[in-house]
Scaffold this motif. Structure first.
Motif, PDB file in Angstrom:
ATOM      1  N   ARG A 151      41.614  46.111  38.154  1.00  0.00           N
ATOM      2  CA  ARG A 151      41.638  46.485  39.522  1.00  0.00           C
ATOM      3  C   ARG A 151      40.717  45.708  40.256  1.00  0.00           C
ATOM      4  O   ARG A 151      39.473  45.442  40.144  1.00  0.00           O
ATOM      5  CB  ARG A 151      41.461  47.977  39.577  1.00  0.00           C
ATOM      6  N   ILE A 152      41.355  45.210  41.614  1.00  0.00           N
ATOM      7  CA  ILE A 152      40.680  44.512  42.719  1.00  0.00           C
ATOM      8  C   ILE A 152      40.805  45.527  43.925  1.00  0.00           C
ATOM      9  O   ILE A 152      42.168  45.748  44.368  1.00  0.00           O
ATOM     10  CB  ILE A 152      40.956  43.207  42.893  1.00  0.00           C
ATOM     11  N   GLU A 153      39.890  46.068  44.553  1.00  0.00           N
ATOM     12  CA  GLU A 153      39.947  46.782  45.487  1.00  0.00           C
ATOM     13  C   GLU A 153      39.102  46.122  46.797  1.00  0.00           C
ATOM     14  O   GLU A 153      38.025  46.057  46.846  1.00  0.00           O
ATOM     15  CB  GLU A 153      39.509  48.408  45.367  1.00  0.00           C
ATOM     16  N   LEU A 154      39.520  45.838  48.090  1.00  0.00           N
ATOM     17  CA  LEU A 154      39.045  45.399  49.032  1.00  0.00           C
ATOM     18  C   LEU A 154      39.351  46.089  50.426  1.00  0.00           C
ATOM     19  O   LEU A 154      40.464  46.551  50.606  1.00  0.00           O
ATOM     20  CB  LEU A 154      39.461  43.920  49.295  1.00  0.00           C
ATOM     21  N   SER A 155      38.292  46.240  51.229  1.00  0.00           N
ATOM     22  CA  SER A 155      38.502  47.046  52.356  1.00  0.00           C
ATOM     23  C   SER A 155      37.372  46.558  53.619  1.00  0.00           C
ATOM     24  O   SER A 155      36.476  46.229  53.019  1.00  0.00           O
ATOM     25  CB  SER A 155      38.104  48.640  52.234  1.00  0.00           C
ATOM     26  N   ALA A 156      38.154  46.531  54.704  1.00  0.00           N
ATOM     27  CA  ALA A 156      37.369  45.838  55.952  1.00  0.00           C
ATOM     28  C   ALA A 156      37.645  46.930  56.989  1.00  0.00           C
ATOM     29  O   ALA A 156      38.644  47.143  57.401  1.00  0.00           O
ATOM     30  CB  ALA A 156      37.708  44.578  56.333  1.00  0.00           C
ATOM     31  N   GLY A 157      36.572  47.479  57.567  1.00  0.00           N
ATOM     32  CA  GLY A 157      36.490  48.403  58.667  1.00  0.00           C
ATOM     33  C   GLY A 157      36.905  47.737  59.923  1.00  0.00           C
ATOM     34  O   GLY A 157      38.112  47.950  60.634  1.00  0.00           O
ATOM     35  N   VAL A 158      36.594  46.575  60.112  1.00  0.00           N
ATOM     36  CA  VAL A 158      36.777  45.542  61.217  1.00  0.00           C
ATOM     37  C   VAL A 158      36.939  44.174  60.820  1.00  0.00           C
ATOM     38  O   VAL A 158      35.543  43.702  60.409  1.00  0.00           O
ATOM     39  CB  VAL A 158      35.995  45.576  62.517  1.00  0.00           C
ATOM     40  N   GLY A 159      37.893  43.575  60.479  1.00  0.00           N
ATOM     41  CA  GLY A 159      38.012  42.258  59.793  1.00  0.00           C
ATOM     42  C   GLY A 159      39.388  41.873  59.156  1.00  0.00           C
ATOM     43  O   GLY A 159      40.043  42.847  58.964  1.00  0.00           O
ATOM     44  N   ASN A 160      39.074  41.004  58.342  1.00  0.00           N
ATOM     45  CA  ASN A 160      40.241  40.591  57.563  1.00  0.00           C
ATOM     46  C   ASN A 160      40.006  40.623  55.936  1.00  0.00           C
ATOM     47  O   ASN A 160      38.718  40.340  55.467  1.00  0.00           O
ATOM     48  CB  ASN A 160      40.766  39.178  57.700  1.00  0.00           C
ATOM     49  N   VAL A 161      40.947  40.758  55.048  1.00  0.00           N
ATOM     50  CA  VAL A 161      40.703  40.716  53.560  1.00  0.00           C
ATOM     51  C   VAL A 161      41.594  39.859  52.915  1.00  0.00           C
ATOM     52  O   VAL A 161      42.847  39.704  53.311  1.00  0.00           O
ATOM     53  CB  VAL A 161      40.585  42.109  53.162  1.00  0.00           C
ATOM     54  N   ASN A 162      41.379  39.052  52.017  1.00  0.00           N
ATOM     55  CA  ASN A 162      42.323  38.002  51.518  1.00  0.00           C
ATOM     56  C   ASN A 162      42.008  37.919  50.039  1.00  0.00           C
ATOM     57  O   ASN A 162      40.860  37.747  49.657  1.00  0.00           O
ATOM     58  CB  ASN A 162      42.170  36.766  52.121  1.00  0.00           C
ATOM     59  N   LEU A 163      43.132  37.696  49.108  1.00  0.00           N
ATOM     60  CA  LEU A 163      43.103  37.190  47.843  1.00  0.00           C
ATOM     61  C   LEU A 163      44.038  36.041  47.573  1.00  0.00           C
ATOM     62  O   LEU A 163      45.116  36.142  47.585  1.00  0.00           O
ATOM     63  CB  LEU A 163      43.458  38.339  46.834  1.00  0.00           C
ATOM     64  N   HIS A 164      43.054  35.020  47.494  1.00  0.00           N
ATOM     65  CA  HIS A 164      43.809  33.590  47.725  1.00  0.00           C
ATOM     66  C   HIS A 164      44.227  33.288  46.307  1.00  0.00           C
ATOM     67  O   HIS A 164      43.820  33.291  45.139  1.00  0.00           O
ATOM     68  CB  HIS A 164      43.060  32.377  48.170  1.00  0.00           C
ATOM     69  N   ASN A 165      45.541  32.642  46.192  1.00  0.00           N
ATOM     70  CA  ASN A 165      46.082  32.168  44.915  1.00  0.00           C
ATOM     71  C   ASN A 165      46.248  33.216  43.716  1.00  0.00           C
ATOM     72  O   ASN A 165      46.208  33.264  42.716  1.00  0.00           O
ATOM     73  CB  ASN A 165      45.175  30.927  44.241  1.00  0.00           C
ATOM     74  N   ALA A 166      46.443  34.530  44.464  1.00  0.00           N
ATOM     75  CA  ALA A 166      46.783  35.716  43.632  1.00  0.00           C
ATOM     76  C   ALA A 166      47.766  35.453  42.539  1.00  0.00           C
ATOM     77  O   ALA A 166      48.838  34.685  42.600  1.00  0.00           O
ATOM     78  CB  ALA A 166      47.301  36.732  44.219  1.00  0.00           C
ATOM     79  N   PRO A 167      47.386  35.780  41.198  1.00  0.00           N
ATOM     80  CA  PRO A 167      48.503  35.467  40.084  1.00  0.00           C
ATOM     81  C   PRO A 167      49.715  36.265  40.073  1.00  0.00           C
ATOM     82  O   PRO A 167      50.643  36.114  39.281  1.00  0.00           O
ATOM     83  CB  PRO A 167      47.576  35.646  38.744  1.00  0.00           C
ATOM     84  N   SER A 168      49.719  37.230  40.920  1.00  0.00           N
ATOM     85  CA  SER A 168      51.029  38.186  40.984  1.00  0.00           C
ATOM     86  C   SER A 168      50.931  38.953  42.246  1.00  0.00           C
ATOM     87  O   SER A 168      49.807  38.724  43.227  1.00  0.00           O
ATOM     88  CB  SER A 168      51.072  39.263  39.961  1.00  0.00           C
ATOM     89  N   SER A 169      51.752  39.697  42.879  1.00  0.00           N
ATOM     90  CA  SER A 169      51.777  40.231  43.872  1.00  0.00           C
ATOM     91  C   SER A 169      50.774  41.397  44.145  1.00  0.00           C
ATOM     92  O   SER A 169      50.216  41.823  42.996  1.00  0.00           O
ATOM     93  CB  SER A 169      53.164  41.143  44.331  1.00  0.00           C
ATOM     94  N   PHE A 170      50.352  41.589  45.321  1.00  0.00           N
ATOM     95  CA  PHE A 170      49.459  42.800  45.590  1.00  0.00           C
ATOM     96  C   PHE A 170      49.861  43.770  46.705  1.00  0.00           C
ATOM     97  O   PHE A 170      50.654  43.228  47.469  1.00  0.00           O
ATOM     98  CB  PHE A 170      47.944  42.046  45.689  1.00  0.00           C
ATOM     99  N   LYS A 171      48.994  44.757  46.957  1.00  0.00           N
ATOM    100  CA  LYS A 171      49.366  45.754  47.803  1.00  0.00           C
ATOM    101  C   LYS A 171      48.339  45.563  49.046  1.00  0.00           C
ATOM    102  O   LYS A 171      47.265  45.576  48.801  1.00  0.00           O
ATOM    103  CB  LYS A 171      49.459  47.085  47.576  1.00  0.00           C
TER     104      LYS A 171
END
Length: 206
Positions: A151-171
């Motif tokens: 599992r990968i979980e990312l959160s930004a209160g103010v800002g951006n989150v990105n997973l580049h070149n993801a091997p499959s879809s994400f939410k």
């Protein structure tokens, strides 16, 4: 003229002496074969992590005193690296206010890591063990093989989150000033990252 030259040289020496007194380097090289978790706590600065096929923790920290006025800075000659051992866990910190700290670490690839960084930048290279990173204000970036994670979980209160070149879809979800991202994979470890104000950028590498 000679008096002016003397004063100039004296000021130059004073500035050089002050600069040297306002920076200190600390190093650590220890056996980590019995450790399962390394925790880092940093007020202001940068953390850079590389992983290797090793059973040792190698650490270099440059501590600089923040500027007070003109060329004077807070002194750092008395700073020390604080180590707290709790069974198979190690907590490292440098409890000194008014400093900027640059941490460079080489860690065993299987060692789990927990980070609390008040203000600054966090970067980790090609990781696949469990990470839990929290930054108040700043940036989080890392390269990793996402398929080694459950599992990968990312959160930004103010800002951006990105997973580049993801091997499959994400939410992913985007709100007015921030966002979150979740990705599930076939691995066994978890990468969690949270930033209050700033950006998170992960890059998948095979």
């Amino acid at each position: 003229m000679k008096r002016l030259l003397f004063i100039t040289l004296l000021l130059t020496f004073s500035v050089t002496h002050t600069a040297l007194a306002d920076e200190k380097q600390l190093e650590l090289d220890i056996d980590a074969s019995a450790l399962t978790l390394l925790a880092l706590e940093v007020g202001v600065g940068q953390i850079q992590i590389d992983t290797a096929n090793t059973d040792r923790i190698q650490l270099k920290v440059t501590v600089r005193g923040e500027k007070r006025w003109w060329f004077f800075s807070h002194k750092v000659g008395d700073v020390e690296l604080k180590q707290q051992w709790r069974d198979d866990r190690l907590h490292l910190s440098i409890p000194k206010d008014n400093t900027k700290q640059h941490w460079q670490l080489t860690l065993p690839a299987e060692l789990a890591v927990k980070v609390e960084l008040g203000v600054g930048q966090f970067y980790a290279n090609r990781i696949h063990s469990s990470y839990d990173v929290d930054v108040g204000v700043g940036q989080i970036s890392s390269s990793l093989n996402a398929e080694q994670f459950q599992r990968i979980e990312l959160s930004a209160g103010v800002g951006n989150v990105n997973l580049h070149n993801a091997p499959s879809s994400f939410k992913s979800e985007r709100h007015l000033v921030g966002g979150s991202l979740e990705w599930s994979g076939p691995g066994s470890t978890v990468f969690k990252a949270n930033v209050g104000v700033g950006d998170i950028s992960l890059t998948h590498k095979d």
